[in-house]
Structures are given as structure tokens and as C-alpha cells.
Write a protein that holds these residues in place. Structure first.
Motif, PDB file in Angstrom:
ATOM      1  N   MET B   1      78.529  64.573  66.563  1.00 51.37           N
ATOM      2  CA  MET B   1      78.669  65.973  66.127  1.00 51.37           C
ATOM      3  C   MET B   1      80.093  66.460  66.404  1.00 51.37           C
ATOM      4  N   ASN B   2      80.807  66.843  65.353  1.00 51.33           N
ATOM      5  CA  ASN B   2      82.156  67.354  65.550  1.00 51.33           C
ATOM      6  C   ASN B   2      82.133  68.857  65.839  1.00 51.33           C
ATOM      7  N   LYS B   3      83.006  69.277  66.724  1.00 54.40           N
ATOM      8  CA  LYS B   3      83.038  70.697  67.093  1.00 54.40           C
ATOM      9  C   LYS B   3      84.432  71.280  66.840  1.00 54.40           C
ATOM     10  N   ILE B   4      85.445  70.487  67.150  1.00 51.23           N
ATOM     11  CA  ILE B   4      86.839  70.957  67.072  1.00 51.23           C
ATOM     12  C   ILE B   4      87.614  70.076  66.095  1.00 51.23           C
ATOM     13  N   ILE B   5      88.509  70.678  65.319  1.00 55.71           N
ATOM     14  CA  ILE B   5      89.509  69.904  64.560  1.00 55.71           C
ATOM     15  C   ILE B   5      90.881  70.275  65.111  1.00 55.71           C
ATOM     16  N   THR B   6      91.665  69.277  65.512  1.00 55.49           N
ATOM     17  CA  THR B   6      93.065  69.562  65.858  1.00 55.49           C
ATOM     18  C   THR B   6      93.935  69.068  64.698  1.00 55.49           C
ATOM     19  N   VAL B   7      94.916  69.883  64.340  1.00 57.56           N
ATOM     20  CA  VAL B   7      95.813  69.522  63.239  1.00 57.56           C
ATOM     21  C   VAL B   7      97.242  69.406  63.759  1.00 57.56           C
ATOM     22  N   GLN B  86      99.510  77.427  77.609  1.00 60.08           N
ATOM     23  CA  GLN B  86      98.909  76.992  76.332  1.00 60.08           C
ATOM     24  C   GLN B  86      97.724  76.063  76.576  1.00 60.08           C
ATOM     25  N   ARG B  87      97.893  75.161  77.528  1.00 55.39           N
ATOM     26  CA  ARG B  87      96.834  74.197  77.840  1.00 55.39           C
ATOM     27  C   ARG B  87      95.559  74.922  78.280  1.00 55.39           C
ATOM     28  N   LYS B  88      95.731  75.911  79.161  1.00 55.25           N
ATOM     29  CA  LYS B  88      94.571  76.687  79.643  1.00 55.25           C
ATOM     30  C   LYS B  88      93.862  77.358  78.478  1.00 55.25           C
ATOM     31  N   ILE B  89      94.660  77.953  77.575  1.00 59.55           N
ATOM     32  CA  ILE B  89      94.077  78.673  76.432  1.00 59.55           C
ATOM     33  C   ILE B  89      93.351  77.699  75.510  1.00 59.55           C
ATOM     34  N   ILE B  90      93.946  76.531  75.280  1.00 60.96           N
ATOM     35  CA  ILE B  90      93.303  75.517  74.417  1.00 60.96           C
ATOM     36  C   ILE B  90      91.965  75.082  75.012  1.00 60.96           C
ATOM     37  N   LEU B  91      91.939  74.817  76.317  1.00 58.96           N
ATOM     38  CA  LEU B  91      90.683  74.396  76.950  1.00 58.96           C
ATOM     39  C   LEU B  91      89.611  75.483  76.816  1.00 58.96           C
ATOM     40  N   LYS B  92      90.048  76.751  76.873  1.00 56.64           N
ATOM     41  CA  LYS B  92      89.078  77.862  76.792  1.00 56.64           C
ATOM     42  C   LYS B  92      88.553  78.032  75.354  1.00 56.64           C
ATOM     43  N   GLU B  96      84.174  76.700  71.986  1.00 59.40           N
ATOM     44  CA  GLU B  96      83.432  77.035  70.756  1.00 59.40           C
ATOM     45  C   GLU B  96      84.071  76.296  69.571  1.00 59.40           C
ATOM     46  N   PRO B  97      83.304  76.029  68.489  1.00 63.08           N
ATOM     47  CA  PRO B  97      83.884  75.343  67.327  1.00 63.08           C
ATOM     48  C   PRO B  97      85.113  76.079  66.775  1.00 63.08           C
ATOM     49  N   CYS B  98      86.167  75.355  66.481  1.00 65.50           N
ATOM     50  CA  CYS B  98      87.375  75.968  65.911  1.00 65.50           C
ATOM     51  C   CYS B  98      88.335  74.887  65.402  1.00 65.50           C
ATOM     52  N   VAL B  99      89.357  75.345  64.677  1.00 64.84           N
ATOM     53  CA  VAL B  99      90.479  74.491  64.290  1.00 64.84           C
ATOM     54  C   VAL B  99      91.692  74.925  65.118  1.00 64.84           C
ATOM     55  N   ALA B 105      97.076  69.765  71.084  1.00 67.64           N
ATOM     56  CA  ALA B 105      95.653  69.964  71.371  1.00 67.64           C
ATOM     57  C   ALA B 105      94.893  68.640  71.323  1.00 67.64           C
ATOM     58  N   ASP B 106      95.320  67.724  70.442  1.00 71.55           N
ATOM     59  CA  ASP B 106      94.668  66.406  70.367  1.00 71.55           C
ATOM     60  C   ASP B 106      94.717  65.704  71.726  1.00 71.55           C
ATOM     61  N   TYR B 107      95.873  65.778  72.382  1.00 69.69           N
ATOM     62  CA  TYR B 107      96.043  65.124  73.678  1.00 69.69           C
ATOM     63  C   TYR B 107      95.272  65.869  74.778  1.00 69.69           C
ATOM     64  N   ILE B 108      95.344  67.200  74.731  1.00 64.62           N
ATOM     65  CA  ILE B 108      94.705  68.011  75.773  1.00 64.62           C
ATOM     66  C   ILE B 108      93.182  67.809  75.760  1.00 64.62           C
ATOM     67  N   LEU B 109      92.632  67.575  74.579  1.00 70.67           N
ATOM     68  CA  LEU B 109      91.170  67.411  74.449  1.00 70.67           C
ATOM     69  C   LEU B 109      90.770  65.934  74.306  1.00 70.67           C
ATOM     70  N   ARG B 110      91.653  65.011  74.723  1.00 68.55           N
ATOM     71  CA  ARG B 110      91.468  63.583  74.417  1.00 68.55           C
ATOM     72  C   ARG B 110      90.198  62.967  74.998  1.00 68.55           C
ATOM     73  N   ASP B 111      89.660  63.548  76.068  1.00 67.36           N
ATOM     74  CA  ASP B 111      88.484  62.936  76.697  1.00 67.36           C
ATOM     75  C   ASP B 111      87.165  63.369  76.071  1.00 67.36           C
ATOM     76  N   ARG B 112      87.219  64.232  75.064  1.00 67.30           N
ATOM     77  CA  ARG B 112      85.985  64.699  74.419  1.00 67.30           C
ATOM     78  C   ARG B 112      85.707  63.873  73.173  1.00 67.30           C
ATOM     79  N   ASP B 113      84.437  63.664  72.863  1.00 70.04           N
ATOM     80  CA  ASP B 113      84.151  62.889  71.652  1.00 70.04           C
ATOM     81  C   ASP B 113      83.663  63.764  70.494  1.00 70.04           C
ATOM     82  N   ASP B 114      83.782  65.089  70.641  1.00 66.85           N
ATOM     83  CA  ASP B 114      83.405  65.996  69.551  1.00 66.85           C
ATOM     84  C   ASP B 114      84.638  66.629  68.907  1.00 66.85           C
TER      85      ASP B 114
END
Lengths: 196, 196
Positions: B1-7, B86-92, B96-99, B105-114
Motif C-alpha cells: 500500500m503506497n501512502k507517500i510519493i516523493t518527487v 525541513q527533516r522534522k516537517i517531512i517526518l510530520k 498522512e498520505p501526500c506528495v 524526502a526520498d532519503y529521509i523516508l528511506r526506511d518506510r515501505d509505503d
């Protein structure tokens, strides 16, 4: 209007399978191992020799450099000779719609605007499981085998194209087959090929 | 299940537009300039300053290195300070689902599989025309501007992630918006997001 799809791929990523399935769905041929027969016919090397040297560079190690310099005739190494034959065959088959797997076809057809260049990759875990279960690779240290094959493909690409293998901007689509799944990659390619 | 898209995107490739349109189609928020307001609130820098240093490295030139070493407090450069906020804001926001456009952001969220990591690029001609017509950039030598912005984005990415910006295997999808078209890129991303 797209006519050709070229598929470059990390070893074990399923790029060849994606190429075959996409071609089937589009009703066009897919060329991969078929090259080897053709190159063997036209330049006389054994098929195993072409398979080993048709898209893998040996220039990254000492034995390879000795091989490269010791096997010259007509001022060309055997690897160069195979490259030239493969290039001729790619230019010929690309006169009709088809999928071409590997062999720097993206670079060889770079001046055409009816070619869709694709790169397929996946993480080590997905690829290691795949090469053990599908290709019958030995299950000990498959990651080393992945790195070695990819390193030699990248070196081969660099030898003949002077550009970098696996850099996103060299391809129109680069897809992670582990994350997206093989079928989803095929659906994307069929959709893109048919849309323009 | 995908939740976030980083561009992640080359300058002028339309990556931001693709992010916005994809988010609209999916009915989820897209964060880009919105970061700047938030970072400004929490760390006190002017918005223009955050825009200039929030995803562009200065470490590639002498003035930049002087800036980096001269603006330290609490053992952190201003660039580091902005990164942390920025990192804190990205994690927050990624709860919720967002782009999310840019900002590693790809690196900051690298440990998530959604999370679906996307890279958008295009050739110089497409991007040069786009920055002149849409962003009002000066029409003389836009290619130099493209190279400069990309070089600084790549250096920023390397500064904080120690990996390479624009290497295909770092992203689940890398798309050429010039070849495929903006709408086609959006269709692919909406399809992939909804499929898994």
C-alpha cells in the motif's frame, strides 16, 4: 510514434522477462539471445564466447586486459569485433517494430526519436532471490555475483558509449521491478508505447 | 500500500507540476513551497534565504564554503539548521498520505515501505524552453542555468544523503517528462500509487 523499445537491466532484475512479456502484449518480436546466433553466423566465434563477451567487459581486471590486447586481428580486439557485428544486427532489426534487450541498443539507436529507452532495476534482495530460484545460481553469496555482473555490464557500456550505465537521465523510463512488480512494469511499457 | 510519493526533479523538468497534478488526481496534499513557510516559522530565517539554501548546496564553490563555515552557531551551519527543520516537517507531514517535492524526502523516508520515490528529468531543450516560457528566466544561455541549478541540487543531496542524485536505482520510477509528456507521467504515477 514509438517503434522500438530498448531494455537495459541490472542482472536478475527481470528486465529480460519484462521485455519478452511487453513484446508479446504488443505483438512484436523481442531480441535477446537471438543475437548470439546471428553474431556467431557472421563472425565465426563460438556462441559461448559471444555470450561471455557480447555485453560484459573484461577491461576491469588484469586477465581481461591481457585478453583484450592478446586477441587482436585487423587492429580490433575480439570484443570490438563482436560489438561491430552486434551493432550491424541491431541497426537492421530496428527497421521494424521490436523490443531489444541489452547490448547498448539505446546508444546505438540514440539519434532516432521513435525509440523508447528503458532501464529495469531492483534491490539486491529481490535480485538475489530471483537468480537463485530462476537461473539456478548457487545460493551462497549471490550478492557478489550481482555486483560482478553489473560492474562488467557497466564497464562494457562505458567502453563503447562513453556515457554512464544506470543514470536516470539516459533512459525515458527507469523502473524498480522489485517495488512495482513485473506485471506492473509491463503494463506501464505497453501503455507508454501505445500512447505516443 | 503506497501512502507517500516523493518527487525529485531536474530543474525545469516539470517535476513540481507533475507532483501537484498527481496529488490533485489522488485527492491528497502536495508539499513544495509550503515547506518554506513552515521552516521560516520554526527557525526564524527569511523565506528567501530558506528558498536559496533549502535544497541547493553552496559547497561546490569558494564563496559557498566561506558561507558554510562563517554562518555557524551551535556547531551547525545555517544550511544544516534548515535541513534539520525541513527533516522534522517531512517526518510530520508523512504521517498522512501526500506528495512531497524535493528536499531529499526520498532519503529521509528511506526506511518506510509505503513510499514511492520518483525522479523526473528531461533533455536540455525541453527544460530550457520551459524555464524561459513558464518561469520567466532570461532567454540567453538557459542551459547554463539548468546545469548550475542541477549541480547544486545534486551537491545538496550528496551533502546530506551520501548517495548520488539522479542514479536510476535510487528511485522506484524515473520518467523523462519531455519524451513522455506531463500528462502521461501523471497517469503512470496515479496508476502505480493506486495499484499497490
Amino acid at each position: 510514434m514509438n517503434k522500438i523499445i530498448t531494455v537495459s537491466r541490472q542482472f536478475g532484475s527481470g528486465g529480460r522477462t519484462i521485455g519478452k512479456l511487453t513484446a508479446e502484449r504488443l505483438g512484436i518480436p523481442c531480441y535477446d539471445h537471438e543475437f548470439i546466433e546471428e553474431v556467431a553466423k557472421s563472425c565465426g566465434f563460438a556462441k559461448e564466447y559471444i555470450e561471455a563477451h557480447g555485453e560484459y567487459s573484461d577491461s576491469g581486471n588484469l586477465l581481461g586486459r591481457i585478453f583484450k590486447s592478446a586477441n587482436r586481428f585487423d587492429n580490433l580486439s575480439n570484443q570490438d569485433k563482436i560489438w561491430i557485428e552486434q551493432r550491424k544486427i541491431i541497426l537492421k532489426i530496428a527497421e521494424e517494430p521490436c523490443v531489444i534487450v541489452g547490448r547498448c541498443a539505446d546508444y546505438i539507436l540514440r539519434d532516432r526519436d521513435d525509440v523508447l529507452n528503458v532501464f529495469i532495476h531492483a534491490d539486491d534482495k529481490f535480485r538475489a532471490e530471483r537468480i537463485v530460484s530462476l537461473y539456478g545460481e548457487k545460493p551462497d553469496k549471490p550478492e557478489k555475483r550481482l555486483r560482478d555482473k553489473d560492474r562488467r555490464r557497466a564497464a562494457y557500456y562505458k567502453d563503447y558509449t562513453e556515457t554512464e550505465w544506470g543514470v536516470a537521465s539516459n533512459y525515458h523510463l527507469a523502473l524498480d521491478s522489485g517495488k512495482l512488480g513485473i506485471d506492473s512494469c509491463v503494463n506501464i511499457l505497453v501503455g507508454v508505447y501505445n500512447n505516443k
